[in-house]
Design an enzyme around this catalytic site. Structure first.
Site, PDB file in Angstrom:
ATOM      1  N   HIS A 124       0.855  -1.185   0.000  1.00 30.88           N
ATOM      2  CA  HIS A 124       0.000   0.000   0.000  1.00 30.88           C
ATOM      3  C   HIS A 124       0.892   1.237   0.000  1.00 30.88           C
ATOM      4  O   HIS A 124       1.988   1.217   0.582  1.00 30.88           O
ATOM      5  CB  HIS A 124      -0.869   0.060   1.268  1.00 30.88           C
ATOM      6  CG  HIS A 124      -2.161  -0.675   1.175  1.00 30.88           C
ATOM      7  ND1 HIS A 124      -2.810  -1.176   2.291  1.00 30.88           N
ATOM      8  CD2 HIS A 124      -2.962  -0.995   0.129  1.00 30.88           C
ATOM      9  CE1 HIS A 124      -3.935  -1.760   1.928  1.00 30.88           C
ATOM     10  NE2 HIS A 124      -4.048  -1.659   0.622  1.00 30.88           N
ATOM     11  N   CYS A 145      -2.424   2.879   9.307  1.00 32.52           N
ATOM     12  CA  CYS A 145      -3.431   1.879   8.956  1.00 32.52           C
ATOM     13  C   CYS A 145      -4.627   1.897   9.894  1.00 32.52           C
ATOM     14  O   CYS A 145      -5.753   1.592   9.474  1.00 32.52           O
ATOM     15  CB  CYS A 145      -2.817   0.488   8.944  1.00 32.52           C
ATOM     16  SG  CYS A 145      -1.753   0.150   7.527  1.00 32.52           S
TER      17      CYS A 145
END
Length: 269
Positions: A167, A261
């Site tokens: 990511h 996150c």
């Protein structure tokens, strides 16, 4: 003197957090997770945000969705407009409906369910009045055009090439509207050139910083919350006038996530 601005974050308590499958290079179902420690680490980040004067909202965790604690992946929010995620892996796909329902239940009227795979702020990083957008492992390049059309902002596509940094938020952190920190080796050469042009004064992370998930960080323009083991990054941040706050993320790292996150930012108009 750098100035902090008040932020609004959405977080999900790690009530059901565990590692029972592997959808990234960091996950190992054979490695046990300490659920109590994971909760304590999550609470430490939450308490830091509150202590810094930020607003924190909460989405109810759903049993069976072990990764829902990683709220950054649920959506991207700019100017109160919400682009919901469409997850690549079936293990996480039901999270999208939970996040869509939360935003609709909390007064957001412009909520878009996407056609293309995107994993929210995992791959989309608003930076001033542009959005940096990752692709290569999770979000599809087609999602970038969807992002541009929905928010009406320029989108800068960046290609990730190392599966450890699956990511964008594992390889790059927006520190303020004009400054980022990133790990060059996580990107293809073309994307590195784009980043050098856009951010000539960027903080460059070492391999050790990146492996410690130091770039999976959250900045309010002055305070930066990041993993405590990213010591080089913390020194660099201090030298640029930021105030780093190191935290232990050992349990959540077992699922390939850290500070960013677990933090969805709700950007208001």
């Amino acid at each position: 003197m750098r100035e902090a601005t008040k932020r609004h974050y959405l977080m999900c308590r790690p009530t059901h957090f565990e590692v029972t499958y592997a959808i990234n290079a960091w996950m190992n179902p054979d490695k046990p997770v300490d659920a109590d420690l994971a909760l304590a680490q999550w609470e430490r980040v939450r308490d830091l945000y509150l202590g810094l004067g930020h607003e924190v909202s909460y989405i109810e965790p759903v049993e069976g969705l072990a990764d829902m604690v990683f709220s950054a992946n649920g959506a991207t929010v700019v100017d109160d407009k919400v682009l919901i995620a469409r997850f690549r892996h079936q293990e996480r796909a039901p999270e999208a409906d939970a996040y869509r329902a939360w935003f609709q239940d909390h007064g957001h009227t412009e909520v878009h369910v996407p056609v293309h795979v995107n994993e929210g702020e995992g791959d989309f990083a608003p930076a001033g009045r542009r959005i940096l957008a990752g692709a290569g492992f999770r979000s599809e390049p087609g999602a970038h055009e969807e992002l541009r059309e929905f928010f009406g902002l320029p989108v800068v596509g960046l290609t990730l090439v190392d599966p450890l940094y699956y990511h964008l938020d594992t390889a790059l952190c927006v520190l303020d509207d004009d400054l980022v920190m990133y790990y060059p080796a996580a990107f293809c050469e073309e994307s590195r050139a784009v980043l050098r042009e856009l951010y000539p004064d960027a903080i460059l992370a070492t391999r050790e910083d990146a492996e410690a998930f130091g770039l999976n960080a959250v900045s309010d323009g002055r305070n930066v919350v990041l993993t405590e083991t990213a010591t080089h990054l913390m020194d660099e941040l201090r030298s640029r006038g930021f105030v780093p706050h190191g935290v232990d993320m050992s349990e959540l790292l077992k699922a390939g996530g850290a500070v960013k996150c677990i933090t969805q930012e709700i950007r208001h108009r």
